[in-house]
Every structure is written in structure tokens, then in C-alpha cells.
Design a protein around this motif. Structure first.
Motif, PDB file in Angstrom:
ATOM      1  N   SER A   1       0.809  -1.226   0.000  1.00  0.00           N
ATOM      2  CA  SER A   1       0.000   0.000   0.000  1.00  0.00           C
ATOM      3  C   SER A   1       0.836   1.267   0.000  1.00  0.00           C
ATOM      4  N   ASP A   2       2.049   1.200   0.524  1.00  0.00           N
ATOM      5  CA  ASP A   2       2.907   2.381   0.599  1.00  0.00           C
ATOM      6  C   ASP A   2       3.955   2.440  -0.509  1.00  0.00           C
ATOM      7  N   ALA A   3       4.007   1.423  -1.360  1.00  0.00           N
ATOM      8  CA  ALA A   3       4.993   1.408  -2.447  1.00  0.00           C
ATOM      9  C   ALA A   3       4.578   2.366  -3.556  1.00  0.00           C
ATOM     10  N   HIS A   4       5.555   2.927  -4.229  1.00  0.00           N
ATOM     11  CA  HIS A   4       5.289   3.825  -5.343  1.00  0.00           C
ATOM     12  C   HIS A   4       4.582   3.074  -6.460  1.00  0.00           C
ATOM     13  N   LEU A   5       3.577   3.706  -7.044  1.00  0.00           N
ATOM     14  CA  LEU A   5       2.880   3.097  -8.169  1.00  0.00           C
ATOM     15  C   LEU A   5       3.642   3.327  -9.474  1.00  0.00           C
TER      16      LEU A   5
ATOM     17  N   LEU B   1       5.675  -0.016  -8.688  1.00  0.00           N
ATOM     18  CA  LEU B   1       4.913  -0.942  -9.526  1.00  0.00           C
ATOM     19  C   LEU B   1       5.273  -0.780 -10.997  1.00  0.00           C
ATOM     20  N   GLY B   2       5.893   0.344 -11.327  1.00  0.00           N
ATOM     21  CA  GLY B   2       6.369   0.548 -12.691  1.00  0.00           C
ATOM     22  C   GLY B   2       5.336   1.099 -13.656  1.00  0.00           C
ATOM     23  N   LEU B   3       4.301   1.744 -13.145  1.00  0.00           N
ATOM     24  CA  LEU B   3       3.286   2.318 -14.015  1.00  0.00           C
ATOM     25  C   LEU B   3       3.845   3.546 -14.728  1.00  0.00           C
ATOM     26  N   ASP B   4       3.209   3.906 -15.860  1.00  0.00           N
ATOM     27  CA  ASP B   4       3.638   5.085 -16.606  1.00  0.00           C
ATOM     28  C   ASP B   4       2.466   6.039 -16.806  1.00  0.00           C
TER      29      ASP B   4
END
Length: 86
Positions: free
Chosen positions: A28-32, A37-40
Motif C-alpha cells: 500500500s505504501d509502495a510507489h505506483l 509498480l512501474g506504471l507510466d
């Protein structure tokens, strides 16, 4: 994990077609975006549309701090909660 965070994790997975990931795999606290998560930016647009459709909230990309609101699932849950109360 609270219910809204679980719903948001599921929404991210479903709307972005992340078939190899389960809600429990997303911190929940990880960067998206980026290293998390590696989103762009395309993922951000798709996620924004999914949030608007699912929760009936308005998302204005020009809103100050929008990047911060989409930083993690926890931040996104705070944003969605605040928008739903408004």
C-alpha cells in the motif's frame, strides 16, 4: 489492509491488465510509478478513468498535488475518500 485499499489494488490490476499480480502483492505504501509498480503516464490516464467510473469522482489533472495523490495505494485511498466526502 482496509477495504478501500483492497478495492483500489483490485481496480489497478483489472484496469491495467496486470494479470501476474494479486492485490496482496502490492504494498500500500509502495510507489505506483517508476521504481515501484512501474506504471507510466498512460497507466495513470487509464487508472484515472477507472476511478472516475467506479467511484463517481472528478479528477482534474490540473489539480495541485495530483501526482502526490497517485503516489501509492495508501495516498490514492486518502484521495478517493476525500473526494467521496466532498
Amino acid at each position: 489492509m482496509n477495504q478501500l485499499e483492497f478495492e483500489l489494488k483490485t481496480l489497478v490490476i483489472e484496469s491495467l491488465g496486470l494479470e501476474d499480480i494479486a492485490p496482496d502483492d502490492i504494498d500500500s505504501d509502495a510507489h505506483l510509478f517508476g521504481d515501484g509498480l512501474g506504471l507510466d503516464s498512460v497507466d495513470a490516464l487509464e487508472l484515472g478513468l477507472a476511478l472516475q467510473k467506479r467511484y463517481g469522482i472528478a479528477i482534474d489533472p490540473e489539480t495541485r498535488n495530483m501526482r502526490e495523490h497517485f503516489a501509492s495505494i495508501a495516498k490514492l485511498a486518502e484521495f478517493v475518500s476525500a473526494q467521496r466526502r466532498a
